[in-house]
Design an enzyme around this catalytic site. Structure first.
Site, PDB file in Angstrom:
ATOM      1  N   ASP A 105      39.878  17.904  12.733  1.00 37.29           N
ATOM      2  CA  ASP A 105      41.215  18.300  13.153  1.00 37.29           C
ATOM      3  C   ASP A 105      41.430  19.795  12.898  1.00 37.29           C
ATOM      4  OD1 ASP A 105      43.955  17.065  14.046  1.00 37.29           O
ATOM      5  OD2 ASP A 105      44.473  18.193  12.241  1.00 37.29           O
ATOM      6  N   ARG A 106      42.447  20.191  12.126  1.00 37.93           N
ATOM      7  CA  ARG A 106      42.683  21.614  11.880  1.00 37.93           C
ATOM      8  C   ARG A 106      41.479  22.261  11.221  1.00 37.93           C
ATOM      9  NH1 ARG A 106      46.173  22.499  15.383  1.00 37.93           N
ATOM     10  NH2 ARG A 106      46.610  24.536  14.467  1.00 37.93           N
ATOM     11  N   ARG A 109      39.172  23.427  13.737  1.00 44.47           N
ATOM     12  CA  ARG A 109      39.562  24.678  14.398  1.00 44.47           C
ATOM     13  C   ARG A 109      39.216  25.877  13.512  1.00 44.47           C
ATOM     14  NH1 ARG A 109      41.512  22.499  18.661  1.00 44.47           N
ATOM     15  NH2 ARG A 109      42.483  20.425  18.430  1.00 44.47           N
ATOM     16  N   HIS A 150      53.712  16.862  17.820  1.00 40.35           N
ATOM     17  CA  HIS A 150      53.814  17.802  16.698  1.00 40.35           C
ATOM     18  C   HIS A 150      53.281  19.185  17.069  1.00 40.35           C
ATOM     19  CE1 HIS A 150      49.806  16.009  16.356  1.00 40.35           C
ATOM     20  NE2 HIS A 150      49.432  17.063  15.674  1.00 40.35           N
ATOM     21  N   TRP A 151      52.357  19.269  18.028  1.00 38.82           N
ATOM     22  CA  TRP A 151      51.862  20.577  18.468  1.00 38.82           C
ATOM     23  C   TRP A 151      53.003  21.452  18.980  1.00 38.82           C
ATOM     24  CZ3 TRP A 151      46.753  22.196  20.924  1.00 38.82           C
ATOM     25  CH2 TRP A 151      45.669  21.697  20.186  1.00 38.82           C
ATOM     26  N   TYR A 212      50.292  26.075  13.031  1.00 38.30           N
ATOM     27  CA  TYR A 212      50.415  25.744  14.448  1.00 38.30           C
ATOM     28  C   TYR A 212      50.973  26.900  15.269  1.00 38.30           C
ATOM     29  CZ  TYR A 212      49.017  20.933  13.733  1.00 38.30           C
ATOM     30  OH  TYR A 212      48.288  19.811  13.453  1.00 38.30           O
ATOM     31  N   HIS A 273      41.820   8.722  15.402  1.00 35.81           N
ATOM     32  CA  HIS A 273      41.714  10.148  15.077  1.00 35.81           C
ATOM     33  C   HIS A 273      41.097  10.421  13.706  1.00 35.81           C
ATOM     34  CE1 HIS A 273      42.779  14.366  14.859  1.00 35.81           C
ATOM     35  NE2 HIS A 273      43.565  14.165  13.815  1.00 35.81           N
TER      36      HIS A 273
END
Length: 293
Positions: A105-106, A109, A150-151, A212, A273
């Site tokens: 997930d994050r 990134r 949430h994005w 974000y 997820h």
């Protein structure tokens, strides 16, 4: 009793404290968590991995028990470039100039930016349940926007999302994580309590939003710079994603990653997820097979 045999650490990177744990023996393996969690996402496989690797798990900048600085006007201090630099500094302080890397997930990134900015530092890269950030924003449709609300909620100007999250951090954790495949039943209650505790800390909701906001602004600039310069991920890479998740439904992960990386393979797993907590045994086998090949 989680992370038996691991020791905790707090390492400073230019005034930012990164909290984490280290344990095991062998080649270094850095594991990075996602939203809205902490390094505890790895608790179901860290001890087993430590039989093969020196395992490092950290809380990203703004998460867990790491520092949560106030965001800058351009969100640069929550850019994935800044967050990746934290992790390189941690590994350097621990004595590792290069390492294996896996991010969910994050954390995925951050790992993507880390391997672009510091290609010499990463031996092999595994990413869990993400497509490239730029591709996901450019190809957003109604299905994705509805599922990943949430994005678009977290990028709203301060203090609107912060105020709403701070009204009930525990409920934000439950509803955000429990609203996907598997519900809350897949998580250890101790881990849920820890995610709730850390999100209730002063500045945590703001940090979450800044992560974000950066992804919607400065991170896209960095990704577009890579595209224009035709820079690609050069190390071997594997992408795994949940068969019952939104990445599977809305994107073609292999196609998207092959557009930004030279050597990519991967496949879906029978989960949603939260791969490290839903199918830890399968992820363990994939990590061993890929990293040791």
């Amino acid at each position: 009793m989680m992370f038996q045999g691991f020791r905790t650490f707090d390492i400073d990177n230019d005034g930012i404290r990164i909290h984490g744990r280290i344990g095991g023996e062998g080649p270094p393996l850095l594991l990075l968590h996602g939203h809205p969690q902490t390094h505890l996402i790895w608790h179901r496989l860290a001890e087993r991995l430590a039989q093969h690797y020196t395992v490092v798990v950290t809380d990203l900048r703004g998460y867990g028990d790491s520092s949560k600085p106030a965001g800058e006007p351009d969100h640069a201090n929550y850019s994935k470039r800044s967050m990746a630099a934290d992790q390189v500094a941690v590994m350097d302080e621990l004595g590792f100039k290069d390492f294996f890397l896996c991010g969910h997930d994050r954390g995925g990134r951050v790992a993507h930016r880390l391997v672009m900015d510091h290609p010499q530092a990463v031996r092999k890269l595994m990413l869990l349940d993400i497509a490239p950030t730029l591709a996901m924003y450019e190809k957003t449709d109604r299905t994705f926007a509805t599922a990943y609300f949430h994005w678009f909620f977290l990028i709203q100007p301060a203090p609107l999302p912060e105020t709403l999250i701070e009204a009930s951090p525990a409920d934000y954790i439950k509803r955000t994580m429990g609203g996907r495949h598997g519900n809350l039943e897949i998580f250890d209650p101790v881990a849920i309590s820890e995610y709730q505790r850390t999100l209730a800390q002063p500045g945590a909701a703001h940090a979450l939003c800044e992560d974000y906001r950066a992804s919607n602004t400065i991170d896209l600039e960095h990704d577009r710079d890579d595209r224009v310069a035709e820079r690609l991920i050069s190390c071997p890479m594997r992408i795994l994603w949940g068969k019952h998740g939104i990445i599977e439904r809305c994107f073609d992960p292999l196609q998207e990653w092959r557009s930004v990386a030279k050597h990519v393979d991967g496949e879906p797993l029978p989960c949603g997820h939260y791969i490290p907590e839903e199918v830890p045994d399968m992820l363990f086998q994939h990590l061993l097979a890929f990293m040791q090949a």
